[in-house]
Write an enzyme that holds these catalytic residues in place. Structure first.
Site, PDB file in Angstrom:
ATOM      1  N   CYS A 151     169.444  40.336 -20.182  1.00  0.00           N
ATOM      2  CA  CYS A 151     169.622  41.787 -20.012  1.00  0.00           C
ATOM      3  C   CYS A 151     169.151  42.271 -18.635  1.00  0.00           C
ATOM      4  CB  CYS A 151     168.897  42.538 -21.107  1.00  0.00           C
ATOM      5  SG  CYS A 151     169.345  41.973 -22.751  1.00  0.00           S
TER       6      CYS A 151
ATOM      7  N   HIS B 125     168.339  49.257 -18.550  1.00  0.00           N
ATOM      8  CA  HIS B 125     169.064  48.470 -19.546  1.00  0.00           C
ATOM      9  C   HIS B 125     168.941  49.157 -20.905  1.00  0.00           C
ATOM     10  CE1 HIS B 125     170.270  45.567 -22.396  1.00  0.00           C
ATOM     11  NE2 HIS B 125     169.037  45.270 -22.780  1.00  0.00           N
TER      12      HIS B 125
ATOM     13  N   ASN C 172     173.568  47.453 -27.712  1.00  0.00           N
ATOM     14  CA  ASN C 172     172.918  46.737 -26.608  1.00  0.00           C
ATOM     15  C   ASN C 172     173.922  45.699 -26.088  1.00  0.00           C
ATOM     16  OD1 ASN C 172     171.460  44.756 -25.162  1.00  0.00           O
ATOM     17  ND2 ASN C 172     169.588  45.132 -26.324  1.00  0.00           N
TER      18      ASN C 172
END
Ligand code: UT7
Length: 335
Positions: A118, A262, A292
């Site tokens: 990520c 993020h 996500n």
């Protein structure tokens, strides 16, 4: 002259790709014991886009990168280098980037994948910026692309509710204005946290000791996550690295126009926002629509802000990402 060299760097264009399939929380509640209420309260997610089995991370990357080139008014052959951040490539060799460069007609541009989960997109920005500002390259594409739902166990409610599929791309380009570009950057890792988030394959050398493997459930090829541990590290390290970056830059938080983080979990982002005493508009959250999406989440936020006309010349933008590794990074830019 900026901190990384003699030339400036600017964002010339941005593009995103979202597979058409959408999975709502109610859809998930048909598959595992969960509910829209639980997922909304614990994550902020309402839905996520899901690629079908034939769609690869490269397919999404191609769509996003072509859109970014169009947005920038550039041709594929204008690119010198393509960096692809992904943890869901089809193969480790060749890289996703190499085939992507061929498919969009950018040959002989350089091509490289990078694995920082990520944090991958921010690592990519941090690698690309000095390569341009020091005069080595004119234009570099940074792409984040993931088909995480193909690596999630849809019987595991601890992970399947969190992730979505998407790609986002941005083109970085040299400018004559040396004040524009990446003013300051930080990258960090701590591999001691590896077992909190990992994607084992058939040939992974896993520890014999079950405590060492922690959550490994024998399901090779699916994402293993100790969400609580990742959550703790994410909040602590994201706050630390943002404060450290601001201090090194001699900035107060309110001098930064946007904190583009993020999109891990809305609760993580809200905690960070409150600790930094930021108003909601300074730390945008769009995880409700996309889930996500790991390396793709930051360009999805950039695209939203760009579409809303919220980027202005001279704005300071702080990018932050954290994920598997664990790896984390910041990148402070002046537009
Ligand atoms: O992008 C970087 C990588 N990942 C992350 O940043 C993820 C960070 N972590 C998280 O986002 C959160 O930890 C999760 C959303 C994954 C989980 O939320 P949580 O509040 O940390 O839940 P938990 O794991 O502490 O579980 C709390 C309870 C447990 O039940 P008991 O033991 O208290 O009875 C779980 O079994 O919630 C249960 N649970 C669920 N219940 C309904 C876990 N998943 C679900 C679910 N639906 N999907």
């Amino acid at each position: 002259m900026n901190a990384t060299g003699s030339r400036g760097v600017r964002f010339a264009g941005t593009g995103v790709a979202l597979p058409p399939g959408v999975l709502t929380n109610d859809d998930l509640a048909q598959r595992v014991e969960t509910s829209d209420d639980w997922i909304t309260q614990r994550t902020g997610i309402k839905q996520r886009h899901v690629a079908d089995e034939h769609t690869t991370a490269r397919d999404l990357a191609r769509e996003a990168l072509l859109a970014a080139l169009e947005d920038a008014g550039l041709k594929p052959t204008d690119l010198d280098l393509v960096l692809v951040a992904t943890i869901t490539p089809e193969m480790t060799c060749p890289s996703t980037a190499a085939r992507l460069v061929d498919e969009i007609g950018a040959t002989p541009a350089g091509a490289m994948d990078l694995t920082a989960a990520c944090a991958g997109f921010v690592y990519g920005l941090n690698l690309a910026a000095p390569l341009i500002s020091t005069g080595q390259y004119q234009r570099i594409a940074v792409v984040g692309t993931e088909v995480l739902t193909q690596s999630v166990d849809f019987a595991d409610r601890r992970t399947c509710i969190l992730f979505g599929d998407a790609a986002g791309a941005t083109i970085l380009e040299a400018t004559d204005d040396p004040d524009q570009g990446c003013l300051l950057q930080t990258v960090r890792s701590d591999g001691a946290h590896w077992k909190h988030l990992y994607l084992p394959t058939a040939d992974s050398h896993l520890p014999e000791d079950p405590h060492e493997r922690d959550l490994f459930n024998g399901s090779l090829g699916t994402l293993q996550m100790n969400g609580r541990e990742v959550f703790k590290v994410a909040v602590q390290q994201t706050e630390n690295i943002i404060l450290e970056t601001l201090e090194r830059a001699g900035l107060a938080a309110d001098q930064v126009a946007s904190f583009i983080c993020h999109q891990s979990n809305a609760r993580i982002l809200e905690l960070i926002r409150k600790r930094l005493e930021l108003p909601p508009e300074k730390l945008p959250i769009n995880i409700d629509r996309f889930g996500n999406t790991s390396a793709a989440s930051i360009p999805l936020v950039m695209h939203d802000l760009q579409q809303a006309g919220q980027f202005n010349p001279g704005d300071l933008i702080l990018f932050t990402g954290i994920g598997g590794g664990m790896c984390w990074a910041t990148s402070l830019w002046k537009l």
